[in-house]
Design an enzyme around this catalytic site. Structure first.
Site, PDB file in Angstrom:
ATOM      1  N   CYS A  93     -14.461  -3.386  -3.388  1.00 29.27           N
ATOM      2  CA  CYS A  93     -14.496  -3.837  -2.115  1.00 29.27           C
ATOM      3  C   CYS A  93     -16.069  -4.484  -1.350  1.00 29.27           C
ATOM      4  O   CYS A  93     -15.913  -5.466  -1.103  1.00 29.27           O
ATOM      5  CB  CYS A  93     -13.431  -3.135  -1.586  1.00 29.27           C
ATOM      6  SG  CYS A  93     -11.808  -2.753  -2.029  1.00 29.27           S
ATOM      7  N   HIS A 121      -8.060  -9.906   2.072  1.00 28.94           N
ATOM      8  CA  HIS A 121      -8.767  -8.869   1.579  1.00 28.94           C
ATOM      9  C   HIS A 121      -8.746  -9.195   0.149  1.00 28.94           C
ATOM     10  O   HIS A 121      -8.168  -8.667  -1.157  1.00 28.94           O
ATOM     11  CB  HIS A 121      -8.050  -7.851   1.998  1.00 28.94           C
ATOM     12  CG  HIS A 121      -9.315  -6.814   0.870  1.00 28.94           C
ATOM     13  ND1 HIS A 121     -10.909  -6.836   0.914  1.00 28.94           N
ATOM     14  CD2 HIS A 121      -9.255  -5.464   0.800  1.00 28.94           C
ATOM     15  CE1 HIS A 121     -11.649  -5.751   0.483  1.00 28.94           C
ATOM     16  NE2 HIS A 121     -10.602  -5.049   0.044  1.00 28.94           N
ATOM     17  N   CYS A 166     -14.580  -0.285   3.817  1.00 31.15           N
ATOM     18  CA  CYS A 166     -14.829   1.133   2.278  1.00 31.15           C
ATOM     19  C   CYS A 166     -14.212   0.211   1.188  1.00 31.15           C
ATOM     20  O   CYS A 166     -14.499  -0.798   0.925  1.00 31.15           O
ATOM     21  CB  CYS A 166     -12.970   1.688   2.963  1.00 31.15           C
ATOM     22  SG  CYS A 166     -12.196   0.812   2.699  1.00 31.15           S
TER      23      CYS A 166
END
Length: 409
Positions: free
Chosen positions: A90, A359, A389
């Site tokens: 991510c 996302h 994160c």
């Protein structure tokens, strides 16, 4: 060492899983933002771009074979411009920006395009090769969209729980209630919609046209698809937990999780000399950064230490920070981090967050970085923090200092 600056940032609108951008290849999405970032720099000769660094979390399908180099070629940049793909899940595009900054600070580059891309709709199923020829039994396909796949049996089981179950454990550990999660999710949608209505994203997001190169959507996509301006606390509260039954204490729902999405983002990062090469003035200086790691099942808490280290390396404290962008992977994870920092929520994700806008894994890092840079300029704040994160127990943070003429001295 020399300073590294964010001169501009741009992204596509983020499309829902199976939505408007689902028919667009990830390398075409990447090529689009690379081309747009070059186009937005009026004085930039593309041949002087020292490198293109793009983050990509999956890389198992059409984004294989170094999606950054593919984007350079598909965007029509000179073949002499190199490209490299990086993967920190991510945090991949934030990692791309950090690597760009290092190249600039050490004198290896003056102009670097950093960013990332993910098409979660088009992430393929993969079939592992067999251990022996002519197997008699069935073989299973694994989805590469999100989370663990083809897990090494030597991994500890508590490290390989799903992202949602990991968030339930984090929520239990730090006492984040279901009610607060729903409130956080609602806030994200309300603020994202308000930001779009106020024109906050006009300088950040370029519509993805129906006439784009490669296979394009049926119609132009102008805004982030996942935003739900009509949602409410009542609707959010009615959703059943997605990862653990309510009877077992589950609280994390689809409404309090970032949706699967497709999209790409980019940032133009350069030295002081880059102003003359691009025709742009810098927005912000990259003042500090950090990458940290913790236990994989508590990945959502890793940004806490990452930000603390980045602030220390920047020579500032929380008292100096005027804007925070944290990627909302989950509401519970976001709240656990902001609670630990003790930060005023008024300065956190003021234009909405990932629960609302989406996302797309490899694109989110430069989304939060670009949004932070523009927020600092809009608000006149001097210092800001971007944090994210990362699955398997990591976190990253970057501190920006506003250096615009209209900003602080």
């Amino acid at each position: 060492m020399r300073g590294a600056f964010v001169f501009d940032a741009v992204r596509t609108p983020f499309g829902r899983y199976g939505g408007a951008l689902a028919h667009v290849r990830p390398d075409d999405l990447a090529a689009f933002v690379v081309g747009e970032q070059v186009r937005r720099a009026p004085g930039l000769d593309p041949a002087v771009v020292d490198d293109v660094i793009l983050g990509n979390a999956n890389g198992a399908g059409e984004d294989n074979r170094d999606v950054a180099r593919m984007a350079v070629l598909l965007a029509g940049l000179p073949v002499t411009v190199p490209g490299v793909a990086v993967n920190r899940l991510c945090g991949s595009s934030l990692e791309a920006a950090v690597q760009a900054a290092r190249a600039i600070e050490t004198g290896d580059a003056d102009v670097v395009l950093a960013g990332g891309v993910e098409s979660m709709s088009r992430a393929p199923w993969v079939l592992p090769k067999t251990e022996r020829p002519f197997p008699a039994g069935d073989l299973n396909l694994s989805s590469t969209t999100l989370g663990w796949r083809l897990v090494n049996p030597r991994m500890r089981p508590d490290w390989t729980v799903s992202l949602g179950e990991a968030t339930e454990r984090l929520r239990e550990k730090y006492g984040v209630t279901r009610e607060r999660q729903d409130e956080c999710a609602l806030r994200s949608h309300v603020l994202a919609h308000a930001a779009w209505e106020a024109g906050r994203y006009d300088d950040l997001v370029t519509p993805y046209p129906a006439t784009a190169a490669g296979k394009a959507p049926a119609k132009e996509l102008t805004r982030d698809e996942p935003i739900r301006p009509d949602t409410s606390l009542e609707r959010l509260a009615s959703l059943a937990p997605s990862f653990r039954p309510a009877s077992d204490g589950g609280t994390v729902t689809a409404g309090t999780s970032s949706p699967l999405t497709d999209g790409a983002s980019a940032a133009l990062i350069g030295s002081e000399r880059a102003a003359g090469l691009t025709g742009l003035e810098p927005l912000a200086r990259i003042a500090g950064r950090a990458a940290v790691a913790n236990e994989p099942q508590y990945f959502g808490y890793a940004p806490v230490e990452a930000v603390e280290r980045a602030l220390e390396r920047s020579g500032i404290t929380w008292d100096d920070v005027g804007a925070v962008e944290i990627n909302e992977a989950f509401a519970a994870q976001t709240l656990a981090c902001t609670d630990a920092w003790g930060v005023d929520m008024e300065i956190v994700n003021a234009w909405g967050g990932a629960i609302a806008v989406g996302h797309p894994l490899g694109a989110s890092g430069t989304r939060v970085l670009g949004t932070l840079a523009r927020r600092l300029v809009a608000d006149g704040a001097r210092w800001g923090v971007a944090a994210i994160c990362i699955g398997v127990g990591q976190g990253m943070a970057v501190v920006l200092e506003n250096v615009t003429n209209g900003g602080p001295a």
